[in-house]
Enzyme design. Structure first.
Site, short mmCIF file in Angstrom:
data_model
loop_
_atom_site.label_atom_id
_atom_site.label_comp_id
_atom_site.label_asym_id
_atom_site.label_seq_id
_atom_site.Cartn_x
_atom_site.Cartn_y
_atom_site.Cartn_z
N PHE A 192 -15.14 3.39 7.22
CA PHE A 192 -13.77 3.70 6.81
C PHE A 192 -13.59 3.72 5.29
O PHE A 192 -12.47 3.92 4.80
CB PHE A 192 -12.80 2.69 7.42
CG PHE A 192 -13.09 1.25 7.07
CD1 PHE A 192 -12.63 0.70 5.88
CD2 PHE A 192 -13.84 0.44 7.93
CE1 PHE A 192 -12.90 -0.62 5.54
CE2 PHE A 192 -14.11 -0.88 7.60
CZ PHE A 192 -13.64 -1.42 6.40
N LYS A 219 0.82 -1.21 0.00
CA LYS A 219 0.00 0.00 0.00
C LYS A 219 0.87 1.27 0.00
O LYS A 219 2.07 1.21 0.28
CB LYS A 219 -0.94 -0.04 1.22
CG LYS A 219 -1.96 -1.18 1.16
CD LYS A 219 -2.94 -1.10 2.33
CE LYS A 219 -4.00 -2.19 2.24
NZ LYS A 219 -4.98 -2.09 3.37
N ARG A 277 -2.57 -14.55 4.23
CA ARG A 277 -3.30 -13.91 5.33
C ARG A 277 -2.55 -14.10 6.65
O ARG A 277 -2.45 -13.18 7.45
CB ARG A 277 -4.72 -14.50 5.46
CG ARG A 277 -5.68 -14.18 4.32
CD ARG A 277 -5.96 -12.72 4.07
NE ARG A 277 -6.35 -11.97 5.23
CZ ARG A 277 -6.90 -10.75 5.19
NH1 ARG A 277 -7.09 -10.14 4.02
NH2 ARG A 277 -7.21 -10.11 6.28
N THR A 316 -5.52 -7.04 10.71
CA THR A 316 -5.73 -5.75 10.04
C THR A 316 -5.07 -4.61 10.82
O THR A 316 -4.44 -3.73 10.24
CB THR A 316 -7.25 -5.48 9.91
OG1 THR A 316 -7.86 -6.60 9.25
CG2 THR A 316 -7.51 -4.22 9.11
N ASN A 364 -1.97 0.27 6.81
CA ASN A 364 -1.47 -1.00 7.32
C ASN A 364 -0.62 -1.79 6.31
O ASN A 364 -0.55 -3.01 6.36
CB ASN A 364 -2.62 -1.85 7.88
CG ASN A 364 -3.65 -2.18 6.83
OD1 ASN A 364 -3.54 -1.76 5.69
ND2 ASN A 364 -4.66 -2.95 7.21
N ARG A 377 2.48 -6.83 8.80
CA ARG A 377 1.86 -5.64 9.42
C ARG A 377 2.52 -5.31 10.75
O ARG A 377 2.68 -4.13 11.09
CB ARG A 377 0.35 -5.85 9.55
CG ARG A 377 -0.36 -5.65 8.20
CD ARG A 377 -1.78 -6.08 8.20
NE ARG A 377 -2.50 -5.64 7.01
CZ ARG A 377 -3.68 -6.11 6.62
NH1 ARG A 377 -4.28 -7.04 7.34
NH2 ARG A 377 -4.26 -5.65 5.53
N HIS A 387 -2.19 -5.35 1.44
CA HIS A 387 -3.48 -6.00 1.21
C HIS A 387 -3.24 -7.46 0.87
O HIS A 387 -2.22 -7.80 0.27
CB HIS A 387 -4.20 -5.34 0.01
CG HIS A 387 -5.36 -6.14 -0.51
ND1 HIS A 387 -6.62 -6.05 0.03
CD2 HIS A 387 -5.43 -7.08 -1.50
CE1 HIS A 387 -7.43 -6.89 -0.62
NE2 HIS A 387 -6.72 -7.53 -1.54
#
Ligand code: IDP
Ligand code: MG
Length: 141
Positions: free
Chosen positions: A59, A11, A87, A93, A114, A104, A117
């Site tokens: 959000f 991100k 994941r 998250t 964060n 993360r 994705h």
């Protein structure tokens, strides 16, 4: 034998902070193979469509604005059970709740910003891969 695929995005927070190389190295060390990659800046329309499932959530606007705030790096990754493996590798998250050693925990700033994705199902991995890449850009062994 080739594993399955999943879609990830480094991100804008992490890409802008120059963390892309470290994140890719971390994923490769975790056994993920890079199948396709690009650097791009999402338009508002693209980010809105990509995250359409979250439309109406509190959000959503913040998320779309954040994802268009700078360059990002979509990638297709391959591994056995790629979706669940990624994941697990990225963590919760909210980085404050992410397990030690996850992307993360290591690289994210906050629940919104964060770092990364990851697709949440094989169906979404296929849909999200098609969103960013044509079939000829996807090299699988
Ligand atoms: P995920 O990325 O772990 O799958 P989702 O619930 O699918 O999490 O949310 C998508 C993205 O929306 C998150 O990665 C994060 O950037 C943002 N987001 C989710 N919940 C919040 C929140 O409560 N505050 C701010 N941003 C959020
Ligand atoms: Mg999600």
């Amino acid at each position: 034998m080739a594993g399955s695929i999943t879609l990830t995005i480094i991100k804008p927070d992490a890409f802008g902070a120059g963390k892309a190389g470290k994140i890719i190295a971390h994923l490769e060390e975790g056994g993920f193979k890079l199948v396709a990659a690009r650097v791009m800046r999402l338009t508002l329309a693209q980010a809105g469509e990509f995250y359409a499932v979250h439309k109406g959530r509190p959000f959503y606007t913040e998320l779309v604005e954040f994802m268009t705030s700078g360059e990002c790096m979509p990638m297709i990754l391959e591994k056995a059970a790629a979706v669940s493996a990624l994941r697990e590798a990225i963590g919760a998250t909210d980085p404050a709740e992410a397990a030690a050693g996850t992307v993360r925990k290591l690289f994210a700033e906050s629940k919104g910003r964060n770092a990364i994705h990851a697709s949440d199902s094989d169906e979404n991995a296929a849909r999200e891969s098609r969103f960013f890449f044509s079939e000829t850009e996807t090299i699988r062994s």
